[in-house]
Motif scaffolding. Structure first.
Motif, PDB file in Angstrom:
ATOM      1  N   LEU A 196       0.895  -1.439  -0.042  1.00 29.15           N
ATOM      2  CA  LEU A 196      -0.020  -0.166   0.053  1.00 29.15           C
ATOM      3  C   LEU A 196       1.011   1.236  -0.113  1.00 29.15           C
ATOM      4  O   LEU A 196       0.550   2.096  -0.714  1.00 29.15           O
ATOM      5  CB  LEU A 196      -1.035   0.000   1.266  1.00 29.15           C
ATOM      6  N   PHE A 197       2.087   1.201   0.623  1.00 27.79           N
ATOM      7  CA  PHE A 197       3.043   2.508   0.681  1.00 27.79           C
ATOM      8  C   PHE A 197       3.382   2.469  -0.916  1.00 27.79           C
ATOM      9  O   PHE A 197       3.352   3.703  -1.267  1.00 27.79           O
ATOM     10  CB  PHE A 197       4.339   2.109   1.688  1.00 27.79           C
ATOM     11  N   TYR A 198       3.892   1.320  -1.625  1.00 23.71           N
ATOM     12  CA  TYR A 198       4.027   1.449  -2.897  1.00 23.71           C
ATOM     13  C   TYR A 198       3.223   1.995  -3.873  1.00 23.71           C
ATOM     14  O   TYR A 198       3.542   2.708  -4.767  1.00 23.71           O
ATOM     15  CB  TYR A 198       4.765   0.175  -3.309  1.00 23.71           C
ATOM     16  N   PRO A 263      11.496   8.073  10.092  1.00 28.78           N
ATOM     17  CA  PRO A 263      11.317   9.085   9.104  1.00 28.78           C
ATOM     18  C   PRO A 263      11.130   8.249   7.954  1.00 28.78           C
ATOM     19  O   PRO A 263      11.696   7.257   7.573  1.00 28.78           O
ATOM     20  CB  PRO A 263      12.747  10.034   8.900  1.00 28.78           C
ATOM     21  N   CYS A 264      10.061   8.668   7.028  1.00 27.92           N
ATOM     22  CA  CYS A 264       9.723   8.098   5.698  1.00 27.92           C
ATOM     23  C   CYS A 264      11.089   8.112   4.793  1.00 27.92           C
ATOM     24  O   CYS A 264      11.785   9.211   4.798  1.00 27.92           O
ATOM     25  CB  CYS A 264       8.440   8.776   5.158  1.00 27.92           C
ATOM     26  N   LYS A 265      11.388   7.082   4.144  1.00 30.59           N
ATOM     27  CA  LYS A 265      12.640   6.872   3.532  1.00 30.59           C
ATOM     28  C   LYS A 265      12.585   7.695   2.177  1.00 30.59           C
ATOM     29  O   LYS A 265      13.280   7.915   1.291  1.00 30.59           O
ATOM     30  CB  LYS A 265      13.117   5.468   3.139  1.00 30.59           C
ATOM     31  N   VAL A 266      11.236   8.215   1.744  1.00 26.86           N
ATOM     32  CA  VAL A 266      10.673   9.012   0.321  1.00 26.86           C
ATOM     33  C   VAL A 266      10.811  10.271   0.797  1.00 26.86           C
ATOM     34  O   VAL A 266      11.341  11.092   0.029  1.00 26.86           O
ATOM     35  CB  VAL A 266       9.626   8.575  -0.346  1.00 26.86           C
ATOM     36  N   CYS A 267       9.807  10.830   1.840  1.00 22.68           N
ATOM     37  CA  CYS A 267       9.691  12.286   2.070  1.00 22.68           C
ATOM     38  C   CYS A 267      10.266  12.925   3.551  1.00 22.68           C
ATOM     39  O   CYS A 267      10.272  13.951   3.841  1.00 22.68           O
ATOM     40  CB  CYS A 267       8.433  12.671   1.950  1.00 22.68           C
ATOM     41  N   GLY A 268      10.609  11.926   4.327  1.00 17.05           N
ATOM     42  CA  GLY A 268      10.969  12.248   5.538  1.00 17.05           C
ATOM     43  C   GLY A 268      10.053  12.603   6.705  1.00 17.05           C
ATOM     44  O   GLY A 268      10.435  12.575   7.817  1.00 17.05           O
ATOM     45  N   PHE A 283       2.002   3.709   7.831  1.00 15.10           N
ATOM     46  CA  PHE A 283       1.762   4.637   6.861  1.00 15.10           C
ATOM     47  C   PHE A 283       2.540   5.801   6.828  1.00 15.10           C
ATOM     48  O   PHE A 283       2.778   6.216   7.948  1.00 15.10           O
ATOM     49  CB  PHE A 283       0.229   4.678   6.372  1.00 15.10           C
ATOM     50  N   CYS A 284       2.709   6.462   5.562  1.00 16.90           N
ATOM     51  CA  CYS A 284       3.309   7.866   5.711  1.00 16.90           C
ATOM     52  C   CYS A 284       2.085   8.704   5.002  1.00 16.90           C
ATOM     53  O   CYS A 284       1.689   8.551   4.069  1.00 16.90           O
ATOM     54  CB  CYS A 284       4.347   8.019   4.818  1.00 16.90           C
ATOM     55  N   SER A 285       1.502   9.518   5.671  1.00 18.29           N
ATOM     56  CA  SER A 285       0.326  10.389   5.445  1.00 18.29           C
ATOM     57  C   SER A 285       0.709  11.437   4.531  1.00 18.29           C
ATOM     58  O   SER A 285      -0.169  11.967   3.797  1.00 18.29           O
ATOM     59  CB  SER A 285      -0.217  11.055   6.744  1.00 18.29           C
ATOM     60  N   ASN A 286       2.033  11.604   4.081  1.00 17.92           N
ATOM     61  CA  ASN A 286       2.116  12.288   2.962  1.00 17.92           C
ATOM     62  C   ASN A 286       2.340  11.743   1.602  1.00 17.92           C
ATOM     63  O   ASN A 286       2.030  12.221   0.509  1.00 17.92           O
ATOM     64  CB  ASN A 286       3.662  13.018   3.219  1.00 17.92           C
ATOM     65  N   CYS A 287       2.868  10.569   1.805  1.00 16.12           N
ATOM     66  CA  CYS A 287       3.007   9.792   0.386  1.00 16.12           C
ATOM     67  C   CYS A 287       1.995   8.877   0.213  1.00 16.12           C
ATOM     68  O   CYS A 287       1.887   8.342  -0.993  1.00 16.12           O
ATOM     69  CB  CYS A 287       4.450   8.860   0.536  1.00 16.12           C
ATOM     70  N   GLN A 288       0.972   8.691   1.188  1.00 13.52           N
ATOM     71  CA  GLN A 288      -0.164   7.840   0.742  1.00 13.52           C
ATOM     72  C   GLN A 288      -1.578   8.711   0.747  1.00 13.52           C
ATOM     73  O   GLN A 288      -1.572   9.524   1.826  1.00 13.52           O
ATOM     74  CB  GLN A 288      -0.033   6.528   1.695  1.00 13.52           C
TER      75      GLN A 288
END
Ligand SMILES: [Zn+2]
Length: 289
Positions: A196-198, A263-268, A283-288
């Motif tokens: 779901l993250f991807y 930290p999220c590995k994509v956006c921090g 989950f990352c609420s910024n990337c998802q």
């Protein structure tokens, strides 16, 4: 709990190390892990060959030369451990005492529930089958059991259209749906979170709100994370055999699973978690979305 990558790696290892071997002795330490009496179990499988090992979802299926099948599921805690003769060193294994085996066999991932001694003196241990099991089945019984679960995500028949048609007939939140073995076999908490993250989808999104593009991308996300995990060794912490440094190699590559507060590995952004259906969703609420 081991999911598709970990069970697939077991399958690969078993076909490499135990396929074609004769079961020359069987030790049962936990009768409850079996579906029949221990004496009947031993009588049926002793002196049969392990012809091959298959997998569907989180199940492994041992095809025996007597036409019967062994169906095993690790559930939360179960593990396999293989000990070749040349790695037994000076260890004089006392096969009558599971506690002694646990203490003396270096690297064994816990107390054995069942042990198969093979014709080359190597040993296959089924450890910690407290919730898991090892059942001896006839062909029809095996088919019955396997028909209770959905398509395996690595089945060649499974593709974008297949996933979309399943989702179009479903409702509820996406993450528990992915983990429901009735629809897809082999996805659990770790790889549902990762895929779901991807895909950029929040775990609590309603299936009905998913777009055609998101559903198609979800297929690609699922397959790519599972294949990458298999290539890197999966996320099982315990080795399959002594001097196995490959198993567990995927653990540092998780993007969200078990990374709450990091930290999220994509956006921090900080990885968050919520409880959905009794399981933690990461989950990352910024990337998802
Ligand atoms: Zn992010």
């Amino acid at each position: 709990m081991p999911e598709t990558p970990e069970m697939e790696l077991y399958k690969i290892n078993l076909n490499r190390f135990v396929k074609g071997k004769l079961i020359s002795n069987v030790k049962i330490y936990r009768k409850k892990s079996l579906n029949i009496s221990d004496s009947e179990f031993v009588r049926e499988i002793i002196y049969t060959h392990i012809e091959s090992v298959d997998r569907k979802g989180k199940y492994l299926i041992f095809n025996l030369s007597n036409g019967l099948f062994l169906l095993t599921h690790m559930m939360l805690d179960g593990r396999l451990f293989y000990l070749p003769l040349e790695m037994q060193g000076d260890t004089d294994i006392d096969f009558d005492h599971a506690d002694l085996i646990k203490r003396k066999v270096h690297g064994i991932p816990g107390k054995p529930s069942v042990a198969f001694i093979l014709d080359d003196k190597s040993v296959l241990f089924f450890c910690r089958l407290t919730l898991g099991f090892l059942h001896l089945l006839k062909s029809e019984q095996l088919q019955d059991r396997l028909s209770e679960i959905g398509i395996d995500v690595l089945d060649p028949m499974f593709n974008e259209e297949y996933l979309e048609s399943l989702l179009d007939n479903s409702r509820g939140m996406i993450k528990p749906w992915l983990m429901n073995q009735k629809y897809l076999a082999g996805i659990g908490n770790a790889y549902s979170n990762e895929s779901l993250f991807y895909d950029g989808i929040l775990p609590h999104r309603e299936i009905k709100s998913l777009t055609h593009e998101e559903k198609w991308k979800l297929y690609k996300s699922l397959i790519s994370v599972i294949k990458e995990s298999i290539e890197k060794g999966g996320d099982m912490e315990e080795p399959f055999m002594p001097s196995d440094n490959f198993t567990g190699g995927f653990i540092p590559y998780f993007k969200v699973y078990d990374r709450e507060g990091e930290p999220c590995k994509v956006c921090g952004n900080v990885i968050e978690s919520i409880e959905i259906g009794g399981r933690k969703a990461f989950f990352c609420s910024n990337c998802q979305r």
